[in-house]
Design a protein around this motif. Structure first.
Motif: not given
Length: 441
Positions: A143-148, A150-152
């Motif tokens: 769900i989350l990218d490495k920066y916290g 929400i991913k596309d």
């Protein structure tokens, strides 16, 4: 039993708590520090000492420790136990980092030695019944990218919405820049002006005198009144579409967050157990760091009333003197069943009160589960109660002189002490005529 009620203040333990707070990374650890209590059960005290000693061993052996991500999410976890609720993405990001910290500590603690024995048995007991939530962390990674954020790719619908949003915003930007260049060529807008956002809509800053020459909707004006912000008619519909898409995006994100909360909901009890473990580890970590700071050790511990200390040091005095490049004079003291009373006499500023406070503070620290600064050949015992009578206890409110206060303290000590008590009295018989004071002593 501890006497008086302000015992911790008398011996300086309130300052020790403050120092321990400084080593904590979250409210969870600070709550554990505040809840720390004097114990008299030998097995419990040994267990607390072993936890700190094992943690210090881990600190000496491990090159990288998970010592930064401790977030207090207990209220958030309790909140999602209610059907239909969700946590925000920042909380999800903090949860992910907390669970990674938990997983790392569990891996370290549950490591076996070369003979396949439990390497850290005291800490293993702290970790009993704790899960590592591998499936939860994997879902958060989806769900989350490495920066916290929400991913596309968090869902197919979110991917589609964001792609259309990107195309629409790109089209508006192209149209706006075209309108802006034309307006600049006509002298309607300054050469250094660029599109900006007002109320979530892309607009062009224009001088008030020129606003009727640019077809569109006025959305706002500057505080000085020297600029108005116009949304050109050609982009109104596209801006409306952006608003719709952003609303769709938010709805889809909330749906994703609610689905994630539904996944967590059956595990709320286990998650709270995991955060209780993190609180324990943070507390033990603080005690271990403080032990290193004051050069404390785990002494030989005996289940009897004994003080056999070599080079014992008052930690607060040590830290205070160190600021002035001075050293504290260490204390050697021995008390046991045969030699159970020690009377210290000497001139003012000779160290009598410091000796009493050192004994009171170190014994209290020891029975609160902390390591203490003395030589490794020292032997420490356990006391069921500690009584201290130190300092001027005059009370106008209760009409007590220093002398009366001493007598009151003596009466309470005589009433409640037993063979397992440690009694520390400063200026015994003081506050009255010397011969009478001597007789009382």
């Amino acid at each position: 039993m501890l006497y008086p009620k302000n015992f911790e203040q008398k011996v300086g333990f309130d300052e020790i708590r403050t120092l321990l707070h400084s080593y904590c990374l979250s409210n969870m650890g600070r709550e554990r520090v505040d809840a720390m209590q004097y114990a008299s059960h030998p097995a419990l005290i040994r267990q607390l000492h072993n936890q700190v000693a094992e943690f210090r061993l881990i600190m000496s052996e491990e090159t990288e420790l998970p010592e930064q991500d401790f977030f207090d999410l207990r209220e958030t976890i309790k909140h999602i136990s209610i059907e239909g609720t969700h946590m925000e993405e920042k909380d999800m990001w903090d949860l992910y980092r907390s669970l990674c910290t938990l997983h790392s500590w569990i891996q370290i603690i549950r490591t076996n030695d070369e003979e396949q024995h439990i390497k850290f048995p005291a800490l293993e007991q702290v970790a009993e019944g704790v899960f590592t939530f591998y499936a939860v962390t994997k879902r958060i990674e989806q769900i989350l990218d490495k920066y916290g954020h929400i991913k596309d790719e968090a869902s197919a619908d979110l991917f589609s919405i964001r792609r259309e949003l990107q195309r629409t915003e790109s089209g508006i930007s192209h149209t706006l820049h075209s309108i802006l260049r034309s307006a600049q060529a006509q002298g309607l807008v300054d050469k250094d002006v660029s599109p900006t956002i007002r109320d979530g809509r892309l607009v062009i800053p224009v001088a008030p005198a020129m606003k009727r020459r640019l077809r569109g909707i006025v959305h706002d004006e500057s505080a000085t009144g020297k600029t108005v912000y116009i949304e050109p008619a050609d982009v109104v519909e596209a801006n409306n579409r952006i608003r719709e898409l952003k609303a769709d995006e938010r709805r889809e994100i909330i749906r994703i967050l609610r689905d994630f909360a539904a996944m967590l909901r059956p595990n709320v009890k286990e998650l709270l157990r995991g955060f209780a473990f993190l609180a324990d580890i943070e507390f033990i970590r603080a005690k271990a760091h403080f032990a290193i700071y004051i050069k404390a050790i785990k002494p030989v511990f005996e289940n009897k009333q004994v003080l056999d200390w070599t080079t014992a040091i008052h930690p607060l005095l040590q830290l205070s003197l160190a600021k002035h490049n001075k050293k504290v004079v260490p204390l050697d003291i021995e008390l046991n069943k045969q030699q159970r009373i020690l009377i210290i006499s000497g001139p003012n500023a000779g160290g009598k009160s410091v000796c009493l406070k050192t004994v009171g503070l170190l014994q209290y620290m020891l029975q609160c589960g902390m390591l203490i600064p003395l030589h490794e050949r020292s032997h420490a015992g356990i006391f069921g109660s500690i009584f201290i009578d130190i300092g001027d206890e005059q009370s106008i409110e209760d009409d007590l002189s220093t002398y009366s206060s001493h007598l009151t303290n003596m009466k309470i000590m005589m009433k409640h002490c037993n063979e397992r008590s440690l009694i520390l009295i400063d200026e015994f018989g003081g506050g009255t005529e010397p011969q009478i004071g001597g007789a009382i002593a």
